[in-house]
Design an enzyme around this catalytic site. Structure first.
Site, PDB file in Angstrom:
ATOM      1  N   HIS A 426       0.804  -1.343  -0.117  1.00 14.14           N
ATOM      2  CA  HIS A 426       0.195  -0.142   0.031  1.00 14.14           C
ATOM      3  C   HIS A 426       0.857   1.276   0.079  1.00 14.14           C
ATOM      4  CE1 HIS A 426      -1.965   3.286   2.130  1.00 14.14           C
ATOM      5  NE2 HIS A 426      -3.090   3.090   1.304  1.00 14.14           N
ATOM      6  N   ARG A 516      30.517  -4.549 -16.492  1.00 10.85           N
ATOM      7  CA  ARG A 516      31.886  -5.102 -15.738  1.00 10.85           C
ATOM      8  C   ARG A 516      31.284  -6.189 -14.845  1.00 10.85           C
ATOM      9  NH1 ARG A 516      32.186   0.463 -15.167  1.00 10.85           N
ATOM     10  NH2 ARG A 516      33.885   1.648 -16.031  1.00 10.85           N
ATOM     11  N   ARG A 584      32.355  -7.695 -20.011  1.00 11.60           N
ATOM     12  CA  ARG A 584      33.806  -7.755 -20.091  1.00 11.60           C
ATOM     13  C   ARG A 584      33.700  -9.134 -18.793  1.00 11.60           C
ATOM     14  NH1 ARG A 584      37.404  -3.232 -17.650  1.00 11.60           N
ATOM     15  NH2 ARG A 584      36.779  -4.042 -15.830  1.00 11.60           N
ATOM     16  N   GLU A 686      44.073  -2.613 -24.540  1.00  9.93           N
ATOM     17  CA  GLU A 686      44.703  -1.880 -23.432  1.00  9.93           C
ATOM     18  C   GLU A 686      46.020  -2.346 -23.037  1.00  9.93           C
ATOM     19  OE1 GLU A 686      42.483  -3.147 -19.908  1.00  9.93           O
ATOM     20  OE2 GLU A 686      42.075  -5.245 -20.645  1.00  9.93           O
ATOM     21  N   GLY A 707      40.611   0.426 -23.835  1.00 14.97           N
ATOM     22  CA  GLY A 707      40.618   0.414 -22.506  1.00 14.97           C
ATOM     23  C   GLY A 707      41.691   1.524 -22.154  1.00 14.97           C
ATOM     24  N   SER A 708      41.202   3.050 -22.101  1.00 17.88           N
ATOM     25  CA  SER A 708      42.183   3.881 -22.027  1.00 17.88           C
ATOM     26  C   SER A 708      42.914   3.996 -20.636  1.00 17.88           C
ATOM     27  CB  SER A 708      41.476   5.434 -22.422  1.00 17.88           C
ATOM     28  OG  SER A 708      40.210   5.415 -21.253  1.00 17.88           O
ATOM     29  N   ASN A 709      42.350   3.641 -19.453  1.00 14.06           N
ATOM     30  CA  ASN A 709      43.024   3.617 -18.311  1.00 14.06           C
ATOM     31  C   ASN A 709      44.283   2.681 -18.360  1.00 14.06           C
ATOM     32  OD1 ASN A 709      40.890   5.039 -17.310  1.00 14.06           O
ATOM     33  ND2 ASN A 709      39.830   3.652 -16.221  1.00 14.06           N
ATOM     34  N   ASP A 710      44.306   1.710 -18.569  1.00 13.55           N
ATOM     35  CA  ASP A 710      45.394   0.786 -18.814  1.00 13.55           C
ATOM     36  C   ASP A 710      46.272   0.894 -19.864  1.00 13.55           C
ATOM     37  OD1 ASP A 710      45.300  -0.875 -16.315  1.00 13.55           O
ATOM     38  OD2 ASP A 710      43.750  -2.454 -17.271  1.00 13.55           O
ATOM     39  N   CYS A 757      36.254   2.546 -23.936  1.00 19.32           N
ATOM     40  CA  CYS A 757      35.328   2.708 -22.567  1.00 19.32           C
ATOM     41  C   CYS A 757      36.083   2.979 -21.500  1.00 19.32           C
ATOM     42  CB  CYS A 757      34.885   1.077 -22.760  1.00 19.32           C
ATOM     43  SG  CYS A 757      36.155  -0.055 -22.350  1.00 19.32           S
TER      44      CYS A 757
END
Length: 803
Positions: A426, A516, A584, A686, A707-710, A757
């Site tokens: 409710h 992820r 991934r 990456e 994967g631009s970070n790694d 990504c």
């Protein structure tokens, strides 16, 4: 019976008979008439028409005193409303039932006995003639009575149904909705009871009640009679079925949530005046689902048949709100009520309202989020109806559960927190209708939230609603999505939280570029995959016991992992179906895996886990092969059993071409063959070697996601986890940009999809410009930056939207 003036069998009624028997009974008649030849079962019964109500008041000359009792009533005069309503109920109840009406009701009950056996137990339900109109649900405004046996008890219940037309809440509701009290009449439905007291019951919505996502069937269920679910007395089990693939023949439950189901409502005993009572459930009952997957799917099939019928009648899609029950004696499932859903399905389709919490504070309680808003205010902890008099407009109501009598207060509340109840209770239904946030099923909330304290109620963080101490800042953005064209470059989402999936799907997007898996494992499972594959090898007794406790109710710990992971991935895939969702494979580092329950005994100690045992190197390795097999089982369930073939796979941190070949072979060994049933497999690009040897890697993959970070870390030689050298980590460095440009050109040369990504496109406008100029196929962004980035990309492309 059919010839009686005031009685109509359900089978003789339909949706056009609302004026005759009210919305509830008209709908029951429609169900009887249209679905009796199918597998949708509706209990036997009859309606006492609205004309009977008017006849009773005519004979008692009750209209004049009733009008006098309500003359000049002000909805804001709470004490005056209570006194006027009490007097109106007395007038209607004391009008009694004329002899001819009593005879016809008794004859109808006897006719039911002839079909079902002596002294059938019936549910007696009010059905207002203005009920279930498109703009007013009237849900819970009038009284119903369960387990009524015998003619005398039935007649008494009818009188009480008539009187309930003038409860405080019903009078207040009609005044809010603009109905004249004397234009609304009560019909009474008399339906044979389903022995759900010996089984289960609940509510079905054919739309997601929070996001408005149309492709779901949401089923709630608890032990016993259904009033506990409707009134929010219990936290029920929840099941979700995805319509498109279910209707295509993929019979699987998308998602489950185990409720606590503390009590069950059963018939009252012979010595009790009460017709029903609540009994506690056993610990074993609470720890298992109260209905089977097969029953969930059967209910979904019935719900979709009902939705199709009502949609055809309405000439447009019509999500439904359905009550159901299982008979514990014959095992059959029954539909008790069906009405159009009147809140979330009527929200504007192209207007997006985003609430964002801009601060943090001590977390007091969590429960199920209702809506997506944020509200702050003083908490008013209420235990009884009498305490509502102290409630002030703008406060946040905190209570165990609500009932229809509380609705005048709910109308002025900033938000609602209940310790019990699920998404179909409710409090949740009324909060949606009023457009205020609510957190329901927040166990212990009435004990940890102090009366008069400032709190912030947040429903903007997914399916979990949170209550924070203090008044936290938040912002609201309203966007007209209809005015935003689509750029030529695909704009996708980075998303790993299934709780946000359906709400996030309304953002303009081309699918999910990065889902992820490790986020789902951490959030929904929390146990090391190898500890579930080999629970006997967990050395710590306390951890082993905790694993066994968490996986109770599943055939094995491995099945727990597969079901939980497949539900998380499946939820993401369903939310964006048929758009691609690129999942991934797990990319925990060894120290992160070791932090999972049971993980320490399965992981090595590494000085630099960032460059160690992670990504592709794990999948065929003996130390993780059995865990990877569970990941693959979950992915196969999503694609094969649930039919969500929009799921694509992505292999992370694959160092060498030979390693890529081994991973593809390992996936095929587990039934995930590239190319079969349209399965595409991507590579996370990456590692500099992925760029340098892109042509060779392209032989094994359908696309590349940068994967631009790694890639930045390994190009610049900067440990991105090190605070000391963090200042040197910059994706905009010319060397990193050259690596990315080479990757995009390599994808174009080999005919493979190119995407990115990493975090950089979300953070840096100039980085987006570089990517678009380089000709990248897709950019995957965090949800909070997708709108600004989409506008930016459109401007970079020269304002020429996608054809």
């Amino acid at each position: 019976m059919l010839g009686d003036r005031f009685i109509r069998g359900f089978a003789t009624l339909g949706l056009t008979d609302v004026a005759l028997v009210g919305g509830k009974n008209a709908s029951l008649g429609e169900l009887h008439r249209e679905f009796s030849s199918l597998d949708v079962r509706v209990p036997d019964g009859f309606a006492i028409t609205a004309a009977a109500y008017r006849h009773a008041l005519d004979r008692a000359h009750a209209w004049e005193p009733l009008r006098a009792a309500l003359a000049g009533l002000e909805a804001r005069d709470v004490s005056g409303l209570a006194e006027r309503a009490r007097r109106a109920r007395e007038i209607v109840y004391e009008a009694d039932l004329p002899d001819d009406l009593r005879e016809q009701i008794a004859r109808a009950y006897v006719h039911m006995e002839e079909r079902s056996g002596p002294s059938p137990s019936v549910a007696v339900r009010s059905s207002a003639t203005a009920e279930d109109l498109p703009h007013a649900s009237f849900a819970g405004q009038h009284d119903s009575f369960l387990n009524i046996v015998g003619v005398d008890a039935l007649l008494e219940a009818c009188r009480r149904c008539y009187a309930s037309l003038f409860t405080d809440r019903a009078i207040h509701y009609r005044m809010d909705q603009g109905f004249d009290h004397f234009d609304v009449a009560i019909s009474v439905g008399v339906m044979q009871m389903v022995r759900a007291d010996r089984a289960a019951s609940g509510v079905i919505f054919t739309v997601d009640t929070e996001s408005g996502f149309r492709d779901l069937v949401l089923i709630t269920a608890s032990y016993g009679l259904g009033e506990n679910v409707v009134q929010g007395v219990v936290n029920p089990d929840e099941f979700t079925v995805f319509k498109p693939t279910f209707e295509a023949g993929h019979c699987g439950v998308l998602r489950r949530r185990l409720g606590t189901k503390e009590v069950r409502m059963v018939y009252g005993d012979d010595e009790s005046l009460a017709t029903t009572r609540n009994l506690p459930t056993t610990p074993e009952e609470r720890e298992r689902f109260c209905i089977s997957d097969a029953e969930v799917l059967s209910l979904a099939e019935s719900a979709l048949a009902i939705e199709r019928h009502y949609s055809e009648r309405a000439g447009q899609a019509q999500p439904m709100d359905i009550e159901w029950a299982k008979d514990g004696e014959n095992g059959n499932l029954y539909v008790l009520q069906a009405r159009p859903e009147t809140v979330v399905s009527r929200r504007p389709a192209n207007v997006l309202e985003e609430y964002v919490l801009d601060g943090g504070g001590p977390l007091l309680a969590t429960g199920r989020a209702v809506g997506s808003q944020v509200a702050s205010g003083r908490a008013r902890v209420v235990s009884t109806l009498a305490e509502l008099a102290a409630f002030r407009a703008g406060e946040i109501l905190v209570t165990e559960t609500t009932s229809p009598d509380w609705e005048p207060v709910l109308k002025v509340a900033a938000g609602v927190i209940t310790a019990r109840g699920g998404r179909t209770c409710h409090a949740a239904i009324v909060a949606r209708e009023l457009g205020i946030p609510a957190v329901v099923g927040a166990e212990g909330a009435t004990g940890v939230i102090s009366d008069g304290s400032l709190v912030t109620l947040s429903c903007a963080e997914g399916e979990v609603g949170r209550v924070y101490a203090g008044e936290l800042p938040f912002s609201v953005e309203r966007i007209d999505l209809g005015s935003l064209p689509r750029p030529r470059t695909q704009v996708m989402l980075n998303l790993g939280n299934p709780d946000l999936a359906f709400r996030t799907s309304f953002l303009p997007n081309d699918g999910v570029g990065l889902a992820r898996m490790e986020f789902i494992i951490n959030q929904s499972i929390g146990i090391h995959p190898m500890a579930l594959a080999h629970a006997d090898r967990v050395e710590d007794p306390a951890e082993r016991d905790e694993i066994l406790q968490r996986t109770r109710g599943y055939p094995s710990p491995s099945d727990f992992f597969v079901e939980r992971l497949s539900e998380g991935i499946g939820t993401l895939a369903a939310a964006f179906y048929p758009k691609p969702v690129i999942v991934r494979l797990s990319d925990f580092k060894s120290n992160e895996y070791a932090a999972l329950l049971g993980g320490r005994g399965f992981e090595p100690h590494e000085e630099n886990p960032m460059l160690g045992f992670r990504g592709a190197s794990r999948y065929a390795h003996p130390d993780y092969a059995d865990g990877f097999a569970l990941e693959c089982r979950a992915l196969r369930r999503v694609r094969e059993e649930l039919g969500l073939i929009n799921v694509k796979l992505m292999v992370p941190f694959c160092r060498r071409v030979e390693e890529a070949k081994r991973v593809i072979e390992q996936l095929a060994r587990h039934g995930l063959c590239r190319g079969e049933a349209g399965l595409e497999i991507f590579l996370m690009c990456e590692i500099p070697n992925n760029v340098i040897q892109l042509d060779a890697f392209a032989e094994y993959f359908d696309g590349f996601s940068i994967g631009s970070n790694d890639l930045t870390q390994l190009t610049l030689g900067v440990d991105r986890d090190s605070e000391i050298v963090a200042f040197d980590f910059d994706e905009r460095d010319p060397g990193v940009r050259e690596m990315i440009r080479m990757a995009i050109e390599g994808c174009r040369r080999t005919g493979r999809h190119s995407g990115i990504c990493g975090q950089a496109p979300s953070d840096y406008p100039e980085f987006c410009e570089f990517l678009v100029a380089a000709g990248i196929d897709s950019i995957s962004l965090n949800p909070d930056s997708i709108l600004a980035a989409t506008r930016r990309i459109l401007a970079i492309e020269g304002g020429k939207p996608r054809a």
